[in-house]
Write an enzyme that holds these catalytic residues in place. Structure first.
Site, short mmCIF file in Angstrom:
data_model
loop_
_atom_site.label_atom_id
_atom_site.label_comp_id
_atom_site.label_asym_id
_atom_site.label_seq_id
_atom_site.Cartn_x
_atom_site.Cartn_y
_atom_site.Cartn_z
CG PHE A 151 -1.85 -1.17 1.32
CD1 PHE A 151 -3.07 -1.19 0.66
CD2 PHE A 151 -1.49 -2.27 2.08
CE1 PHE A 151 -3.92 -2.30 0.76
CE2 PHE A 151 -2.32 -3.38 2.19
CZ PHE A 151 -3.54 -3.39 1.53
CG ASN A 201 -1.04 8.89 2.26
OD1 ASN A 201 0.11 8.62 2.58
ND2 ASN A 201 -1.41 9.00 0.99
CG HIS A 202 -0.52 2.29 4.23
ND1 HIS A 202 0.78 1.82 4.27
CD2 HIS A 202 -1.22 1.53 5.10
CE1 HIS A 202 0.85 0.80 5.11
NE2 HIS A 202 -0.36 0.61 5.64
CB SER A 203 3.20 7.92 2.76
OG SER A 203 2.53 8.43 1.65
CB ALA A 232 -2.42 3.61 -1.55
#
Length: 689
Positions: free
Chosen positions: A412, A533-535, A415
């Site tokens: 991820f 948010n999966h940064s 995303a």
């Protein structure tokens, strides 16, 4: 499924007509060479209509490229707008106008004939009439008025009309609508699309709008010695929305004409003439102040009066202009104030992110701060943060192209996560007393990050890009329509992700605003939404996060069930932080994968809450400080120990700081009901120290 091909669909009139086509249930393909327009128009049309629009950058004189579009899509009819259109310019560069306008039309008609497409609506012009005052009783101008253009632009239009008439005379199965329209003005009432001339505007109101916002010094009125009430030329000004609807009426007329072919002309106008000064005063009223102007000499090719007699269109097409000059001026001013530089944003650019696709649906959108220190790239795929850089140093993990993000082992990266972030035990979602089974995608035990087809796998519409030089910030707004039943979630949900790239002086920051709501037409009254948010961040400019210092605002986190990592309903104290809630990350530890809580979860929309610092990370090697601020009640801190992207990234290559709601548990869950809005705001700030 059939399509309407719109040539010049990124232009002023073409773009508004594309919107009306979609609103009337038509599927549309657009071709445009973008000489006098921007692809951002198509992006905004997609956001406005909530529908992807196939687009091809093609010059109509390129026969093979145009033919390929007809081979790819079952074209039912063509609306032909593509043309150079400035009267004054046409007198200076006549060959360009004949080559582009007439040559392009011939190429288009050939391709249509070769592909057996014989329905066309042609965008002609009232300039084909020339000076109609030379004839008695021809004002307002009827379709039977003798033609006689006074400039090369008008000559190209009448030439194309004659070519179309010759095509029809040779093959009576053709259905051809020739629309002669007068002076289009205004903009879409949403403020998303409008006239955006590249360079100096050639028409009255676009120029006047630039005067109103300070881009031009004053308006030049071309002649005040005409035989009119105030000495200025008389024109039939028609709102572009009315004009667009006229094209729909003409298209429907062709389709309803079942028995045989036809070729006929219709005027599209209001039937009411207005002088330049009358329109000038109406726009000044919309703006709220008098604008500067000067009277200069007449413009080559201009005539006294171009007012339409639209009775034929009123009667046969069942069409009539509904909007006034005042409406048009208000809509134009709305467009201008929201988009002072139109679609021209110097610190924004985009490239195709999916090099193998024929469409531009998946793009990489890049914004740089005005000082050049900070840069962020977001893809339409998953509204994903692909790259963030401070002074050239990349700050996050990601891939160079879309293929990387489609890998099965992509954890991820960057995303947008939805419809519900993190885990739902057994996929059992309880909303207002009703159980929903949502998609299981983690060992058949939990639903993780929205399931197999979560937001991270979706193509977002947009972005709508706007810049504010005074505030030193640029926004990118992405939109997703998530339909009822997708991954088992109830309700049709509209989600907006608004990224703001901002200059902080010594660095930059990335704001992330989420907004979601159930659509009015949704058949469900309640649903679940939890976005993040999966940064994965790495501020050390090295393969691992080793040496990164972390300080958190809280040491309280949700207790997790060891079987599936879902919350037990208890809040516990972390044992991996020191007394200052700090930790130094090493090659193997400490290991974090906890949802830390900072306040009670009691709101659906937190955007008006205090923006609090919840985490700070620093690295001595790069001397970069990374600060996370949010309005959210929790954040997931994860040291990436499960990352294993073969040949690219290994464990602890990056860490996550995901501002969010509590992980789903019926004890804390707040449903999203129809009429309510889910919202949150988070800032990721990067600065040198």
């Amino acid at each position: 499924m059939s399509y309407i091909l719109v040539t010049g669909g990124a232009g002023y009139i073409g773009s508004h007509t594309v919107v009306e086509l979609v609103n009337n249930g038509y599927n549309v393909v657009v071709v445009d060479n973008l000489v006098n327009s921007s692809y951002d128009v198509i992006v905004r049309i997609e956001v406005l209509t909530r529908k992807q629009i196939p687009f091809f950058k093609i010059d109509l004189n390129d026969h093979d490229a145009l033919d390929q579009v007809f081979k790819l899509y079952p074209i039912q009819a063509v609306l032909h707008f593509a043309a150079l259109k400035a009267v004054g310019e046409s007198t200076k560069f006549p060959l360009n106008y004949y080559s582009n306008n007439v040559g392009g039309a011939i190429s288009l008609l050939k391709v249509m004939e070769e592909n057996n497409v014989k329905n066309i609506v042609f965008s002609s012009s009232a300039t084909v009439y020339g000076d109609a005052t030379r004839f008695e009783n021809m004002i307002p101008i009827p379709e039977h008025c003798p033609t006689g253009p006074t400039n090369p632009y008008g000559e190209t239009k009448i030439t194309i009309e004659n070519i179309i008439r010759d095509v029809y005379a040779n093959d009576k199965s053709w259905k051809c609508a020739i629309l002669r329209y007068f002076n289009p003005i205004g903009a879409h009432p949403s403020g998303l699309i409008g006239e955006d001339p590249l360079g100096i505007p050639n028409n009255l109101l676009p120029f006047l709008a630039q005067v109103a916002i300070g881009r031009r010094e004053k308006l030049s009125v071309f002649g005040s010695d005409y035989n009119s009430k105030d000495g200025t030329p008389i024109r039939d000004y028609i709102h572009v929305i009315d004009l667009a609807k006229g094209h729909i009426a003409a298209l429907n007329y062709l389709f309803n004409h079942k028995d045989n072919g036809l070729c006929r002309e219709w005027n599209l106008g209001t039937g009411n003439g207005s002088t330049v000064f009358e329109v000038f005063n109406a726009f000044c009223e919309a703006v709220g102040k008098k604008l500067p102007f000067e009277v200069v000499g007449r413009r080559d090719g201009d005539v006294l009066n171009l007012t339409a007699n639209p009775k034929r269109a009123n009667t046969e097409l069942k069409w009539k202009a509904q909007l006034s000059i005042n409406d048009a001026c208000k809509d134009l001013w709305n467009w201008t104030t929201k988009n002072p530089f139109g679609f021209q944003i110097n610190n924004y650019s985009w490239t195709k992110f999916d090099s193998e696709s024929l469409t531009n649906y998946d793009r990489l959108n890049t914004v740089r701060t005005f000082n050049g220190k900070f840069e962020v790239s977001i893809s339409n795929h998953g509204a994903t943060i692909v790259a963030a850089k401070l002074n050239g140093i990349k700050l996050n993990l990601g891939f160079d192209n879309l293929k990387g993000y489609l890998r099965e082992d992509n954890p991820f990266f960057g995303a947008t996560i939805g419809r519900v972030a993190n885990r739902i035990s057994k996929g059992d979602l309880l909303i207002n007393g009703t159980h929903y089974q949502v998609g299981l995608n983690e060992l058949h035990r939990t639903s993780l990050h929205g399931g197999t087809y979560g937001y991270n796998k979706r193509t977002f519409l947009g972005p709508i890009v706007k810049t504010n030089e005074k505030e030193k910030e640029t926004t990118m707004e992405f939109v997703l329509i998530d339909l009822d039943g997708t991954e088992g979630y109830p309700g049709d949900v509209e989600t907006k992700v608004i990224y703001t790239v901002r200059d902080t002086g010594v660095g930059g920051e990335l704001g992330i605003e989420y907004e979601a709501k159930l659509l009015e037409e949704s058949g469900r009254d309640s649903t679940a939404v939890s976005l993040t948010n999966h940064s994965y961040w790495n501020i050390g400019n090295q393969p691992s996060i080793e040496g990164t210092h972390i300080k958190l605002v809280s040491n309280k986190h949700l207790e997790s069930n060891p079987l599936d990592s879902t919350p037990t309903g208890k809040i516990v104290t972390s044992t991996d932080l020191d007394s200052q809630n700090s930790a130094k990350l090493g090659p193997d530890g400490p290991v974090f994968d906890y949802c830390f809580v900072t306040k009670q979860q009691d709101k659906l929309d937190t955007r008006n809450d205090e923006l609090r610092v919840v985490a700070t990370a620093t690295h001595p090697k790069t001397r970069i400080a990374f600060t996370t601020l949010t309005t959210e009640p929790a954040f997931q801190f994860y040291t990436g120990d499960g990352v294993d992207v073969a040949g690219v990234f290994t464990k602890r290559s990056g860490f996550c700081l995901e501002a969010s709601r509590y992980i789903y548990n019926p004890k804390w869950f707040i449903p999203l009901n129809k009429g309510e809005v889910y919202g949150s705001y988070t800032i990721y700030r990067f600065e040198n120290f």
